[in-house]
Design a protein around this motif. Structure first.
Motif, PDB file in Angstrom:
ATOM      1  N   GLY A  12       0.822  -1.208   0.000  1.00 20.99           N
ATOM      2  CA  GLY A  12       0.000   0.000   0.000  1.00 20.99           C
ATOM      3  C   GLY A  12       0.853   1.252   0.000  1.00 20.99           C
ATOM      4  N   ALA A  13       1.946   1.242   0.767  1.00 20.37           N
ATOM      5  CA  ALA A  13       2.837   2.412   0.815  1.00 20.37           C
ATOM      6  C   ALA A  13       3.531   2.610  -0.522  1.00 20.37           C
ATOM      7  CB  ALA A  13       3.865   2.245   1.927  1.00 20.37           C
ATOM      8  N   GLU A  14       3.941   1.535  -1.181  1.00 23.32           N
ATOM      9  CA  GLU A  14       4.593   1.646  -2.483  1.00 23.32           C
ATOM     10  C   GLU A  14       3.636   2.181  -3.526  1.00 23.32           C
ATOM     11  OE1 GLU A  14       7.838  -1.969  -1.999  1.00 23.32           O
ATOM     12  OE2 GLU A  14       6.125  -2.237  -3.312  1.00 23.32           O
ATOM     13  N   THR A  15       2.396   1.760  -3.498  1.00 23.73           N
ATOM     14  CA  THR A  15       1.398   2.251  -4.443  1.00 23.73           C
ATOM     15  C   THR A  15       1.159   3.734  -4.243  1.00 23.73           C
ATOM     16  OG1 THR A  15       0.316   0.101  -4.471  1.00 23.73           O
ATOM     17  CG2 THR A  15      -0.970   1.960  -5.261  1.00 23.73           C
ATOM     18  N   GLY A  16       1.072   4.191  -2.997  1.00 23.40           N
ATOM     19  CA  GLY A  16       0.883   5.612  -2.720  1.00 23.40           C
ATOM     20  C   GLY A  16       2.062   6.437  -3.172  1.00 23.40           C
ATOM     21  N   ALA A  17       3.280   5.911  -3.004  1.00 23.34           N
ATOM     22  CA  ALA A  17       4.480   6.649  -3.410  1.00 23.34           C
ATOM     23  C   ALA A  17       4.562   6.776  -4.919  1.00 23.34           C
ATOM     24  CB  ALA A  17       5.731   5.959  -2.867  1.00 23.34           C
ATOM     25  N   SER A  18       4.171   5.741  -5.653  1.00 21.52           N
ATOM     26  CA  SER A  18       4.290   5.792  -7.108  1.00 21.52           C
ATOM     27  C   SER A  18       3.251   6.712  -7.727  1.00 21.52           C
ATOM     28  CB  SER A  18       4.170   4.386  -7.702  1.00 21.52           C
ATOM     29  OG  SER A  18       2.871   3.870  -7.496  1.00 21.52           O
ATOM     30  N   THR A  19       2.115   6.915  -7.068  1.00 25.27           N
ATOM     31  CA  THR A  19       1.100   7.810  -7.611  1.00 25.27           C
ATOM     32  C   THR A  19       1.262   9.233  -7.114  1.00 25.27           C
ATOM     33  OG1 THR A  19      -0.437   7.269  -5.828  1.00 25.27           O
ATOM     34  CG2 THR A  19      -0.609   5.970  -7.855  1.00 25.27           C
ATOM     35  N   GLY A  20       2.185   9.462  -6.180  1.00 26.05           N
ATOM     36  CA  GLY A  20       2.440  10.807  -5.692  1.00 26.05           C
ATOM     37  C   GLY A  20       1.359  11.332  -4.792  1.00 26.05           C
ATOM     38  N   GLN A  21       0.638  10.474  -4.114  1.00 29.41           N
ATOM     39  CA  GLN A  21      -0.447  10.917  -3.270  1.00 29.41           C
ATOM     40  C   GLN A  21      -0.217  10.549  -1.814  1.00 29.41           C
ATOM     41  OE1 GLN A  21      -4.103   9.501  -4.862  1.00 29.41           O
ATOM     42  NE2 GLN A  21      -3.984  10.799  -6.636  1.00 29.41           N
ATOM     43  N   LEU A  22       1.000  10.673  -1.339  1.00 31.49           N
ATOM     44  CA  LEU A  22       1.256  10.408   0.064  1.00 31.49           C
ATOM     45  C   LEU A  22       0.758  11.548   0.925  1.00 31.49           C
ATOM     46  CD1 LEU A  22       4.811   8.837   0.000  1.00 31.49           C
ATOM     47  CD2 LEU A  22       2.625   7.694   0.283  1.00 31.49           C
ATOM     48  N   GLN A  23       0.694  12.744   0.363  1.00 26.91           N
ATOM     49  CA  GLN A  23       0.188  13.891   1.084  1.00 26.91           C
ATOM     50  C   GLN A  23      -0.933  14.495   0.270  1.00 26.91           C
ATOM     51  OE1 GLN A  23       3.286  16.642   1.887  1.00 26.91           O
ATOM     52  NE2 GLN A  23       4.427  15.232   3.126  1.00 26.91           N
ATOM     53  N   GLY A  70      -5.784  13.473  -1.759  1.00 30.04           N
ATOM     54  CA  GLY A  70      -6.007  12.273  -2.536  1.00 30.04           C
ATOM     55  C   GLY A  70      -6.914  12.493  -3.737  1.00 30.04           C
ATOM     56  N   MET A  71      -7.401  13.705  -3.937  1.00 31.31           N
ATOM     57  CA  MET A  71      -8.303  13.978  -5.050  1.00 31.31           C
ATOM     58  C   MET A  71      -7.541  14.012  -6.372  1.00 31.31           C
ATOM     59  SD  MET A  71     -11.380  14.303  -3.948  1.00 31.31           S
ATOM     60  CE  MET A  71     -12.184  15.228  -5.232  1.00 31.31           C
ATOM     61  N   GLY A  72      -6.268  14.236  -6.330  1.00 25.38           N
ATOM     62  CA  GLY A  72      -5.487  14.341  -7.552  1.00 25.38           C
ATOM     63  C   GLY A  72      -5.472  15.779  -8.039  1.00 25.38           C
ATOM     64  N   ILE A  73      -4.455  16.104  -8.764  1.00 22.98           N
ATOM     65  CA  ILE A  73      -4.307  17.462  -9.280  1.00 22.98           C
ATOM     66  C   ILE A  73      -3.595  17.361 -10.614  1.00 22.98           C
ATOM     67  CG2 ILE A  73      -2.158  17.791  -7.984  1.00 22.98           C
ATOM     68  CD1 ILE A  73      -2.817  20.752  -7.795  1.00 22.98           C
ATOM     69  N   ASP A  74      -3.963  18.209 -11.551  1.00 19.10           N
ATOM     70  CA  ASP A  74      -3.282  18.267 -12.836  1.00 19.10           C
ATOM     71  C   ASP A  74      -2.082  19.193 -12.664  1.00 19.10           C
ATOM     72  OD1 ASP A  74      -2.436  18.388 -15.432  1.00 19.10           O
ATOM     73  OD2 ASP A  74      -4.297  19.213 -16.239  1.00 19.10           O
ATOM     74  N   CYS A  75      -0.934  18.597 -12.350  1.00 17.62           N
ATOM     75  CA  CYS A  75       0.265  19.388 -12.058  1.00 17.62           C
ATOM     76  C   CYS A  75       0.714  20.216 -13.260  1.00 17.62           C
ATOM     77  CB  CYS A  75       1.396  18.476 -11.587  1.00 17.62           C
ATOM     78  SG  CYS A  75       1.122  17.798  -9.943  1.00 17.62           S
ATOM     79  N   ASN A  76       0.588  19.672 -14.464  1.00 21.20           N
ATOM     80  CA  ASN A  76       1.021  20.426 -15.644  1.00 21.20           C
ATOM     81  C   ASN A  76       0.218  21.715 -15.803  1.00 21.20           C
ATOM     82  OD1 ASN A  76       2.993  18.568 -16.338  1.00 21.20           O
ATOM     83  ND2 ASN A  76       1.611  17.388 -17.621  1.00 21.20           N
ATOM     84  N   ALA A  77      -1.078  21.617 -15.642  1.00 22.12           N
ATOM     85  CA  ALA A  77      -1.920  22.812 -15.787  1.00 22.12           C
ATOM     86  C   ALA A  77      -1.687  23.796 -14.643  1.00 22.12           C
ATOM     87  CB  ALA A  77      -3.391  22.414 -15.832  1.00 22.12           C
ATOM     88  N   ALA A  78      -1.630  23.282 -13.413  1.00 21.92           N
ATOM     89  CA  ALA A  78      -1.436  24.159 -12.256  1.00 21.92           C
ATOM     90  C   ALA A  78      -0.086  24.865 -12.326  1.00 21.92           C
ATOM     91  CB  ALA A  78      -1.549  23.358 -10.962  1.00 21.92           C
ATOM     92  N   CYS A  79       0.951  24.135 -12.731  1.00 19.38           N
ATOM     93  CA  CYS A  79       2.284  24.748 -12.825  1.00 19.38           C
ATOM     94  C   CYS A  79       2.381  25.680 -14.031  1.00 19.38           C
ATOM     95  CB  CYS A  79       3.356  23.667 -12.885  1.00 19.38           C
ATOM     96  SG  CYS A  79       3.561  22.812 -11.306  1.00 19.38           S
ATOM     97  N   GLY A  80       1.638  25.384 -15.075  1.00 16.73           N
ATOM     98  CA  GLY A  80       1.596  26.298 -16.222  1.00 16.73           C
ATOM     99  C   GLY A  80       1.081  27.667 -15.824  1.00 16.73           C
ATOM    100  N   VAL A  81       0.051  27.674 -14.992  1.00 13.23           N
ATOM    101  CA  VAL A  81      -0.493  28.944 -14.494  1.00 13.23           C
ATOM    102  C   VAL A  81       0.500  29.591 -13.539  1.00 13.23           C
ATOM    103  CG1 VAL A  81      -2.328  29.962 -13.084  1.00 13.23           C
ATOM    104  CG2 VAL A  81      -2.884  28.233 -14.796  1.00 13.23           C
ATOM    105  N   ARG A  82       1.061  28.797 -12.632  1.00 17.09           N
ATOM    106  CA  ARG A  82       1.989  29.327 -11.629  1.00 17.09           C
ATOM    107  C   ARG A  82       3.224  29.953 -12.285  1.00 17.09           C
ATOM    108  NH1 ARG A  82       1.655  30.829  -6.311  1.00 17.09           N
ATOM    109  NH2 ARG A  82       3.663  30.635  -5.323  1.00 17.09           N
TER     110      ARG A  82
END
Length: 101
Positions: free
Chosen positions: A24-35, A38-50
């Motif tokens: 379970g910990a490995e699955t969370g680490a590979s998806t980047g949702q340890l913190q 857990g809803m997920g975020i579109d990092c490319n779009a958010a960082c494009g704006v930032r």
């Protein structure tokens, strides 16, 4: 002899629980949702704006993408608003400088 059998069963149950926890910990680490939530975020779009007004656009996108993947959060706007995402705002480099734009 019965207590030895019970200890053996207990040992295997404990090992099974440890295995489930590690997977379970490995699955969370590979998806980047340890913190984050857990809803997920579109990092490319958010960082494009930032990073849209950054003078070093590619570097900003790379740093922001790393921070977003670890924190699952990017503050709104092109700068500031650190109170919205404390994880993003407090991450530091090896040189103790702020990592996230």
């Amino acid at each position: 002899m019965a207590s030895a059998g019970r200890l053996l069963v207990l040992y295997f149950v404990m090992m099974l629980l440890v295995q489930i926890y590690v997977e379970g910990a490995e699955t969370g680490a590979s998806t980047g949702q340890l913190q984050g939530d857990g809803m997920g975020i579109d990092c490319n779009a958010a960082c494009g704006v930032r990073c849209q007004k950054s003078s070093r656009h590619k570097m900003c996108l790379r740093a922001c993408g790393t921070c977003c993947a670890r924190c699952s959060c990017v503050p709104p706007g092109t700068s500031g608003n650190a109170n919205v995402c404390p994880c993003y705002a407090t991450m530091r480099t090896h040189g103790n400088r702020l990592k996230c734009p």
